[in-house]
Design a protein around this motif. Structure first.
Motif, PDB file in Angstrom:
ATOM      1  N   GLU A 136      20.010  17.335  34.870  1.00  0.00           N
ATOM      2  CA  GLU A 136      19.610  17.975  33.622  1.00  0.00           C
ATOM      3  C   GLU A 136      18.136  17.705  33.290  1.00  0.00           C
ATOM      4  N   PHE A 137      17.689  16.499  33.578  1.00  0.00           N
ATOM      5  CA  PHE A 137      16.280  16.175  33.338  1.00  0.00           C
ATOM      6  C   PHE A 137      15.379  17.110  34.147  1.00  0.00           C
ATOM      7  N   LEU A 138      15.698  17.284  35.424  1.00  0.00           N
ATOM      8  CA  LEU A 138      14.893  18.154  36.275  1.00  0.00           C
ATOM      9  C   LEU A 138      15.029  19.620  35.852  1.00  0.00           C
ATOM     10  N   ARG A 139      16.242  20.014  35.520  1.00  0.00           N
ATOM     11  CA  ARG A 139      16.455  21.419  35.142  1.00  0.00           C
ATOM     12  C   ARG A 139      15.653  21.796  33.897  1.00  0.00           C
ATOM     13  N   LYS A 140      15.741  20.965  32.858  1.00  0.00           N
ATOM     14  CA  LYS A 140      15.036  21.270  31.615  1.00  0.00           C
ATOM     15  C   LYS A 140      13.525  21.177  31.782  1.00  0.00           C
ATOM     16  N   LYS A 141      13.096  20.310  32.686  1.00  0.00           N
ATOM     17  CA  LYS A 141      11.660  20.098  32.865  1.00  0.00           C
ATOM     18  C   LYS A 141      11.029  21.158  33.767  1.00  0.00           C
ATOM     19  N   LEU A 142      11.797  21.671  34.748  1.00  0.00           N
ATOM     20  CA  LEU A 142      11.170  22.444  35.810  1.00  0.00           C
ATOM     21  C   LEU A 142      11.580  23.901  35.937  1.00  0.00           C
ATOM     22  N   ILE A 143      12.815  24.230  35.599  1.00  0.00           N
ATOM     23  CA  ILE A 143      13.312  25.572  35.917  1.00  0.00           C
ATOM     24  C   ILE A 143      12.405  26.658  35.324  1.00  0.00           C
ATOM     25  N   GLY A 144      11.991  27.561  36.205  1.00  0.00           N
ATOM     26  CA  GLY A 144      11.147  28.669  35.785  1.00  0.00           C
ATOM     27  C   GLY A 144       9.689  28.320  35.596  1.00  0.00           C
ATOM     28  N   LEU A 203      16.647  35.556  37.586  1.00  0.00           N
ATOM     29  CA  LEU A 203      16.525  35.684  36.139  1.00  0.00           C
ATOM     30  C   LEU A 203      17.268  34.599  35.367  1.00  0.00           C
ATOM     31  N   VAL A 204      18.458  34.179  35.851  1.00  0.00           N
ATOM     32  CA  VAL A 204      19.291  33.320  34.995  1.00  0.00           C
ATOM     33  C   VAL A 204      19.792  32.028  35.638  1.00  0.00           C
ATOM     34  N   LEU A 205      19.662  31.850  36.954  1.00  0.00           N
ATOM     35  CA  LEU A 205      20.251  30.664  37.575  1.00  0.00           C
ATOM     36  C   LEU A 205      19.699  29.377  36.969  1.00  0.00           C
ATOM     37  N   SER A 210      27.712  32.040  22.256  1.00  0.00           N
ATOM     38  CA  SER A 210      27.856  30.626  22.617  1.00  0.00           C
ATOM     39  C   SER A 210      26.787  30.255  23.633  1.00  0.00           C
ATOM     40  N   GLU A 211      26.311  29.034  23.521  1.00  0.00           N
ATOM     41  CA  GLU A 211      25.316  28.553  24.478  1.00  0.00           C
ATOM     42  C   GLU A 211      25.980  28.186  25.796  1.00  0.00           C
ATOM     43  N   ALA A 212      25.265  28.423  26.888  1.00  0.00           N
ATOM     44  CA  ALA A 212      25.803  28.127  28.218  1.00  0.00           C
ATOM     45  C   ALA A 212      24.651  27.885  29.186  1.00  0.00           C
ATOM     46  N   VAL A 213      25.003  27.299  30.317  1.00  0.00           N
ATOM     47  CA  VAL A 213      24.049  27.101  31.415  1.00  0.00           C
ATOM     48  C   VAL A 213      24.651  27.750  32.658  1.00  0.00           C
ATOM     49  N   VAL A 214      23.874  28.581  33.332  1.00  0.00           N
ATOM     50  CA  VAL A 214      24.360  29.259  34.540  1.00  0.00           C
ATOM     51  C   VAL A 214      24.318  28.268  35.700  1.00  0.00           C
ATOM     52  N   GLU A 215      25.486  27.866  36.169  1.00  0.00           N
ATOM     53  CA  GLU A 215      25.572  26.882  37.245  1.00  0.00           C
ATOM     54  C   GLU A 215      25.530  27.531  38.626  1.00  0.00           C
ATOM     55  N   TYR A 216      26.076  28.727  38.741  1.00  0.00           N
ATOM     56  CA  TYR A 216      26.131  29.356  40.062  1.00  0.00           C
ATOM     57  C   TYR A 216      26.206  30.866  39.884  1.00  0.00           C
ATOM     58  N   VAL A 217      25.619  31.591  40.834  1.00  0.00           N
ATOM     59  CA  VAL A 217      25.662  33.053  40.820  1.00  0.00           C
ATOM     60  C   VAL A 217      26.401  33.514  42.070  1.00  0.00           C
ATOM     61  N   PHE A 218      27.587  34.074  41.873  1.00  0.00           N
ATOM     62  CA  PHE A 218      28.377  34.576  43.002  1.00  0.00           C
ATOM     63  C   PHE A 218      27.871  35.938  43.464  1.00  0.00           C
ATOM     64  N   SER A 219      27.513  36.787  42.501  1.00  0.00           N
ATOM     65  CA  SER A 219      27.009  38.126  42.786  1.00  0.00           C
ATOM     66  C   SER A 219      26.174  38.570  41.594  1.00  0.00           C
ATOM     67  N   TRP A 266      29.040  39.609  27.545  1.00  0.00           N
ATOM     68  CA  TRP A 266      27.605  39.922  27.626  1.00  0.00           C
ATOM     69  C   TRP A 266      26.810  38.627  27.713  1.00  0.00           C
ATOM     70  N   LEU A 267      25.790  38.662  28.539  1.00  0.00           N
ATOM     71  CA  LEU A 267      24.948  37.471  28.739  1.00  0.00           C
ATOM     72  C   LEU A 267      23.520  37.813  28.347  1.00  0.00           C
ATOM     73  N   HIS A 268      22.926  36.947  27.512  1.00  0.00           N
ATOM     74  CA  HIS A 268      21.563  37.166  27.022  1.00  0.00           C
ATOM     75  C   HIS A 268      20.684  35.983  27.427  1.00  0.00           C
TER      76      HIS A 268
END
Length: 883
Positions: free
Chosen positions: A387-395, A573-575, A512-521, A595-597
């Motif tokens: 989580e530390f790396l994700r919040k600090k680095l993603i995107g 876009l969302v991973l 609701s808040e969420a984190v995209v953990e994996y993208v199957f398609s 729906w995902l925003h």
């Protein structure tokens, strides 16, 4: 003969040697003729109980010091008058290059520090007669040995051992201590006399190790390569010199310290000249800056001097562009690995150098064997590290410096353990912060310990060790004595009964808040719901996305066209991003549909806009149906039906379509993107704004009545005092609300008192947002901040708040890439930037775009017949030169 004095054994004996030629020169001991100085203290021989410590004779140390200060490091001349059968040489020593200099023996006698041997005196020996006269004068003046009291006060209280050396070192508080170097054992170990208390101690230089003399079983010594040269290097600079020593630590009775001489730090000099290497175990206590030692060692390695003569750098086979580059973080694989996107579009896995992520130890490995093991949640602190790396680095854009390439290991090499592929290990920084160091300082990873000869390590290894020491001292993370955090995360993917129980709760929750953990398609994802601490499978509503290949009972089902592109688009876009979801229903398999925003973008709409999905009939009952239809209609508006023969031809070779439409450019971003409105719908926007402002004037909103929430549409009062449609992107506090003006593309931070609810009659269903984000096609945005600013300033000056002609060339991850022409001259804006040297050309690989930018030297951007741009490949294959 002229030589250099390097050691004073006593008040009447010195060791001299000539100038070095290809190595340490031979040494000679010269005993002063006809004089005798007192004997210095000697320690009892260890292992021989019949020997005892003997103290200084009166004035012996003073005589040695007088002689040491006279001759050490000075050029001297000596004559040999007598040589005994045992090989002892007696003679006279003079300061300078010849015998006209100061006679050292006479100076000693004059000061009363030596006596003259009068037995066997010959009348025809003028030197000996002169010494006798000088001694008589010293006696008359009561100097030195001839002073009253016998000289008991001149005998040192010499201390050979320290009762508690660790306390002794700590008591000095790392303050410099005056000392004399009495003996050099090898390049980095010396015997020193600490003043003024006369402690005789052995000091090992902190942070380094020199080649040594290995003692064999028969008692002989075998020198390692360059050991003699290293010893000579230290001897010639320190032996019997006045120095200062910083005693830094005392592990295992070995005193570690740094020796400071007016001419420099011997530790750094040894490293710089290739006589020593850095050692990790004592580097931590070095007080003068470990980075200086690493830099000195690095200098010797680069020059391949002495012990580094065969050195090969870990990244020697890499080009500069592969050793250091800027990339965008797309995914956090583990607590020590990330996936980055290079400027070329290639994805690359980068491992953080020299760190080890959290792992199970000992008995913990055998716990809950029957339980399905999930490393991210079951290994203590693994989730916190990720989580530390994700919040600090993603995107985000990061700087990557490759430290080494770890070769692939086979199963045989690892004792049957599964093989590891080749790993690129690097130091990753963002905003000047070393991510590995930050991770370690929070106790979310540990530092790998290496063999001393293992050079494959982080270029900031000492900083990592220091960060780990701080984390241990402060009890952070893995080093904490508190109970480890437990993450009870329920995975209800495919669990129909659990999903049914959970569905009403999610439906009532709205967004609701969420984190995209994996993208199957493109439309199927796995989400982590932090508030509910569960994992769910989520399907995008309202669209039909191409299916990828999958195993079916009848065999492998072939992937539908563009399924890979859709999956890639969704990942980009969302991973691993923080998103908001609206759950509407669930299917028979227990998968949630909704729906995902992400940052105000509806992923279903984005897939349709980029021609990677089509609208499904189930969207009709959704509030997003009109937006989806609008996106699909916009996409098909540019479609022109071709005759069958043309279609057949296009299937063989797709051609670029140039269909320009008029737009009005409203905003330019710092990243060289721009926002534009379609001129065709401009009258609709003007009409809507006029009606909306009239209604607001008739019924002004109550100040402070609006409660902003991220993702909501609203109206915002701009600096000109007028109200505009906007979307809330972030809420820091009631006084700091980040808004995006959906019809103009600009952003602003406002107080909630300047916001109000958007009247339903003027919502995005009535008129979709009019500002669309675009990027310039065939253009590389400069990575350098100053260069990018120059390009942005040029674009702002040329096209902001002006009407232009726009053509969509190809899709991008965030927005379409377009070419833009000036409405009057039809000149291409992007081509103008290239001509001015503000940007470089981005060569596309698509066949139908090859005519736009070719490697033959002609740039046909936007169908303009321009022959002024001749791209020329540089050595790295990416640079283009404007001629």
């Amino acid at each position: 003969m002229g030589t250099e004095s390097i050691d004073v054994l006593s008040g009447c004996a010195v060791i001299v040697r000539g100038q070095p030629r290809g190595g340490p020169p031979p040494e000679r001991q010269i005993n002063l003729s006809n004089v005798r100085a007192g004997a210095l203290a000697r320690r009892a021989v260890q292992g021989q109980p019949d020997t005892k410590d003997t103290p200084d004779e009166p004035w012996a140390f003073q005589a040695r010091e007088f002689l040491r200060k006279k001759v050490i490091g000075k050029e001297v001349c000596f004559t040999v008058e007598n040589k005994t059968p045992q090989g002892r040489e007696y003679g006279m020593v003079y300061l300078g290059k010849d015998t006209s200099g100061e006679n050292i023996a006479e100076s000693l006698v004059t000061e009363g520090l030596a006596t003259v041997r009068r037995e066997g005196i010959r009348g025809n020996n003028p030197e000996q007669a002169r010494l006798c006269d000088l001694e008589d004068q010293a006696k008359a003046a009561k100097k030195g040995l001839w002073s009253e009291g016998g000289g008991a006060h001149t005998i040192r209280d010499l201390k050979y051992t320290i009762e508690n050396p660790r306390n002794f070192v700590d008591s000095l508080h790392q303050k410099p201590v005056n000392a004399i170097i009495e003996h050099v054992r090898d390049g980095c170990i010396v015997r020193a006399l600490l003043l003024p208390d006369y402690y005789l101690v052995t000091v090992m230089l902190s942070g380094v190790k020199c080649p040594t003399f290995k003692r064999e079983a028969d008692g002989s010594e075998t020198p390692e390569p360059f050991s003699a040269e290293a010893k000579f290097f230290t001897e010639s600079r320190l032996l019997q010199r006045d120095v200062q020593i910083i005693l830094e630590s005392c592990p295992n009775q070995v005193i570690l310290g740094t020796i400071l001489h007016p001419n420099g730090n011997i530790t750094e000099l040894l490293l710089k000249e290739g006589f020593a290497r850095c050692v990790d175990w004592s580097m931590a206590v070095y007080t003068q800056g470990a980075e200086k030692l690493r830099a000195a060692e690095r200098s010797a390695k680069e020059r391949k001097v002495r012990i580094w003569k065969d050195y090969v750098a870990p990244t020697a086979n890499l080009d500069q562009k592969d050793r250091q580059f800027v990339a965008k973080v797309m995914q956090v694989m583990n607590a020590d690995a990330i996936v980055v996107k290079l400027n070329s579009g290639e994805h690359k896995t980068i491992h953080l150098s020299s760190i080890r992520p959290p792992r199970l130890e000992g008995e913990e490995k055998n716990k809950d064997k029957d339980k399905r093991f999930r490393p991210l949640y079951d290994i203590p602190y693994m989730f916190e590290a990720r989580e530390f790396l994700r919040k600090k680095l993603i995107g985000k854009k990061v700087n990557v410096t490759v430290d080494y390439i770890r070769a692939a290991t086979s199963a045989m090499e690892t004792g049957g353990v599964p093989a590891f592929p080749e790993r690129t290990c690097a130091t990753v920084t963002i905003g000047g912060i070393n991510i590995a160091e930050a991770l370690i300082s929070k106790g979310l990873a540990t530092v790998i310990r290496y063999r001393q000869d293992d050079d494959q390590r982080s270029s900031h290894y000492d900083e990592l060790l220091a960060a780990e020491a701080r984390a241990i001292k402060n009890g952070k993370g893995l080093h904490s004595k508190k109970e480890v955090p437990i993450h009870r995360v329920a995975d209800i993917s495919g669990e129909t009964q659990k999903a049914k129980q959970f569905l009403p709760f999610l439906q009532r929750a709205g967004r609701s808040e969420a984190v995209v953990e994996y993208v199957f398609s493109g439309s199927r994802l796995k989400l982590y719901m932090p508030k509910e601490t569960c994992l769910i499978t989520f399907l995008l509503a309202g669209i039909e996305c191409p299916r990828g290949s999958r195993n079916m009972p009848g065999g492998m089902q072939v992937a539908e066209p563009y399924s890979e592109e859709a999956t890639f688009f969704t990942k980009e876009l969302v991973l691993q991003r923080e998103v908001e979801v609206e759950v509407e229903s669930m299917d028979k398999a227990g998968n949630f549909i909704g729906w995902l925003h992400i940052e105000g973008v509806n992923l279903s709409v984005a897939l349709v806009e980029n021609a990677l999905s089509k609208v499904h009939f189930t969207a009709e009952r959704s509030s997003y149906y009109k937006t989806l239809l609008s996106a699909e209609e916009t996409l098909w508006a540019n479609y022109e039906e071709k005759p069958k023969e043309e279609v057949a031809q296009l299937t063989e070779e797709k051609e670029r379509v140039a269909k320009y439409r008029a737009v009005y450019v409203t905003e330019i971003t710092d990243g060289l993107h721009f926002y534009a409105q379609d001129v065709e719908t401009g009258t609709k926007l003007e009409s809507l704004m006029e009606s909306m402002r009239g209604e607001i004037a008739a019924q002004p909103p109550v100040e402070g009545s609006f409660s902003p929430r991220r993702g909501d549409f609203c109206i915002a009062k701009f600096g000109d005092g007028e109200w505009y449609r906007a979307r809330i992107e972030k809420v820091e506090s009631p006084a700091k609300v980040h808004v995006y003006y959906i019809d103009y593309g600009n952003r602003e931070i406002l107080s909630s008192t300047r916001l109000a609810a958007l009247p339903p009659a003027f919502s995005t269903r009535t008129l979709p947002p009019q500002a669309t984000e675009y990027a310039f096609a065939f253009i590389q945005v400069p990575q350098d901040d100053d260069a990018r600013t120059d390009a942005v300033d040029s674009v702002v000056r040329d096209i902001q708040n002006t009407q232009c002609l726009l053509n969509v060339e190809y899709s991008g991850i965030v927005c379409p890439h377009v070419t833009l022409q000036f409405a009057d001259s039809k000149d291409d804006v992007g081509l103008g930037l290239v001509k001015e040297g503000l940007v470089m050309v981005d060569v596309r690989k698509e066949k139908h775009l090859q005519k736009m930018v070719t490697l033959t030297g002609i740039c046909n951007l936007c169908a303009l017949k321009c022959t002024s741009l001749f791209p020329s490949r540089a050595s790295d294959g990416s640079q283009f030169v404007l001629l």
